[in-house]
Write an enzyme that holds these catalytic residues in place. Structure first.
Site, PDB file in Angstrom:
ATOM      1  N   SER A 252       0.849  -1.189   0.000  1.00 34.91           N
ATOM      2  CA  SER A 252       0.000   0.000   0.000  1.00 34.91           C
ATOM      3  C   SER A 252       0.881   1.234   0.000  1.00 34.91           C
ATOM      4  CB  SER A 252      -0.881   0.000   1.244  1.00 34.91           C
ATOM      5  OG  SER A 252      -0.092   0.331   2.357  1.00 34.91           O
ATOM      6  N   LYS A 253       0.199   2.366   0.109  1.00 27.54           N
ATOM      7  CA  LYS A 253       0.935   3.633   0.104  1.00 27.54           C
ATOM      8  C   LYS A 253       1.888   3.721   1.282  1.00 27.54           C
ATOM      9  CE  LYS A 253      -1.965   6.136  -2.938  1.00 27.54           C
ATOM     10  NZ  LYS A 253      -3.303   5.655  -3.161  1.00 27.54           N
TER      11      LYS A 253
END
Ligand code: GLU
Length: 320
Positions: A252-253
């Site tokens: 994910s980010k």
């Protein structure tokens, strides 16, 4: 009528792209371009407070750096605008009315705590199945509750299975009522739900094929049902493998070293990154650096693996 493949990038501009978004953009681009089609860029910024100013521009810059130009949408504009979902509210209102006229919608006053009650059945994608609590409220009950709090709007799903053939995952079937449940089309704060917006926009932009992460596979039958009720044509779907860390966690980010910011600082060109992704998803035998343009040759959905890709990505990138 134009009989051409139209694919799309539909990112949420909530920050920089990461490796998983790059794989999705690459496969969407290869799929459309390899069949002579074009790509639309739509910014899914419904949740405006999650989308900082400048993120959409940065995203466009990253796509261009990757060598994945699009044909329509974003700041390029085009005949099917607006391309920013935050500007498309009137189209979603119209769809809502069409559903309303068919008696498919009802107001839902359930709080978060009620929705996530300990005995609520959990679904495979982590969501909870809606209990149907507000399905049968009387007009008086609705008026009384609406005085206290504005409701969300939910769509009643029918009994029965919905099936479709995914180009990557094969045949997928789902019992909509038992495995997905009545779902939101508008939140209580007035923001339209992703499920409704994506269906309306894909049809409005003439999208004929959707390439996206396998995490959205279980939402697709609900979207197909919406299209049927709105008399919209269904695109073809390919739900691609997710990139997972060695412990099975989805990238994910938060994995900052896999963001485009970090990758662009480290690599002079996108070829090593695209070549590695093409190798990991089955498009080439070795992680040979390649441009998107060069990967067009020999692209086929038959080669793309369906299982998620679990790897130590920071280590793999260090070896490039
Ligand atoms: N906007 C979604 C995302 O950023 C993608 C939705 C879709 O492809 O249907 O994950």
């Amino acid at each position: 009528m134009e009989n051409r493949v139209i694919g799309r990038f539909a990112p949420t501009p909530s920050g920089r792209m990461h490796l998983g978004n790059v794989l999705c953009a690459l496969l969407a681009w290869l799929s459309a371009r390899s069949s002579g089609g074009k790509i639309v860029l739509r910014l899914e910024d419904l949740d405006t407070h999650r989308c900082p100013p400048g993120a959409a521009g940065q995203l466009e810059d990253d796509l261009l750096w990757l060598g994945l130009p699009w044909d329509e949408g974003g700041s390029l504009g085009g005949p099917h605008g607006p391309y920013f979902q935050s500007q498309c509210t009137s189209y979603y209102e119209e769809a809502l009315h069409t559903l309303q006229r068919q008696g498919l919608l009802y107001p839902c006053f359930c709080t978060r705590a009620e929705l996530h009650a300990a005995d609520a059945p959990h679904l495979s994608d982590g969501r909870v199945l809606y209990s149907g609590k507000c399905r049968h409220l009387s007009a008086e009950e609705i008026a009384e509750k609406a005085n206290v709090h504005p409701p969300a709007i939910r769509l009643r799903v029918p009994d029965g299975r919905i099936a479709f053939l995914d180009r990557c995952q094969g045949l997928y079937t789902q019992d909509l009522a038992r495995e997905f449940g009545d779902f939101l089309v508008r939140r209580s704060d007035g923001v339209f739900a992703y499920q409704l917006a994506v269906v309306v926009d894909d049809a409005r932009m003439g999208v004929t094929e959707v390439v996206r992460g396998r995490d959205l596979l279980s939402s697709t039958p609900a979207q197909l049902y919406l299209m049927r009720m709105l008399h919209l044509p269904a695109p073809r779907y390919a739900h691609i493998p997710l990139l997972l860390a060695p412990d099975g966690r989805r990238l994910s980010k938060r994995d900052g070293d896999l963001s485009l910011e970090a990758l662009r600082a480290r690599f002079r060109s996108p070829e090593p990154i695209l070549g590695l992704l093409a190798y990991l998803c089955g498009l080439q035998e070795k992680p040979k650096p390649k441009s998107a343009q060069a990967l067009l040759e020999g692209f086929s959905w038959e080669k793309v693996r369906r299982e998620d890709i679990r790897a130590d990505f920071p280590r793999l990138l260090k070896k490039l």
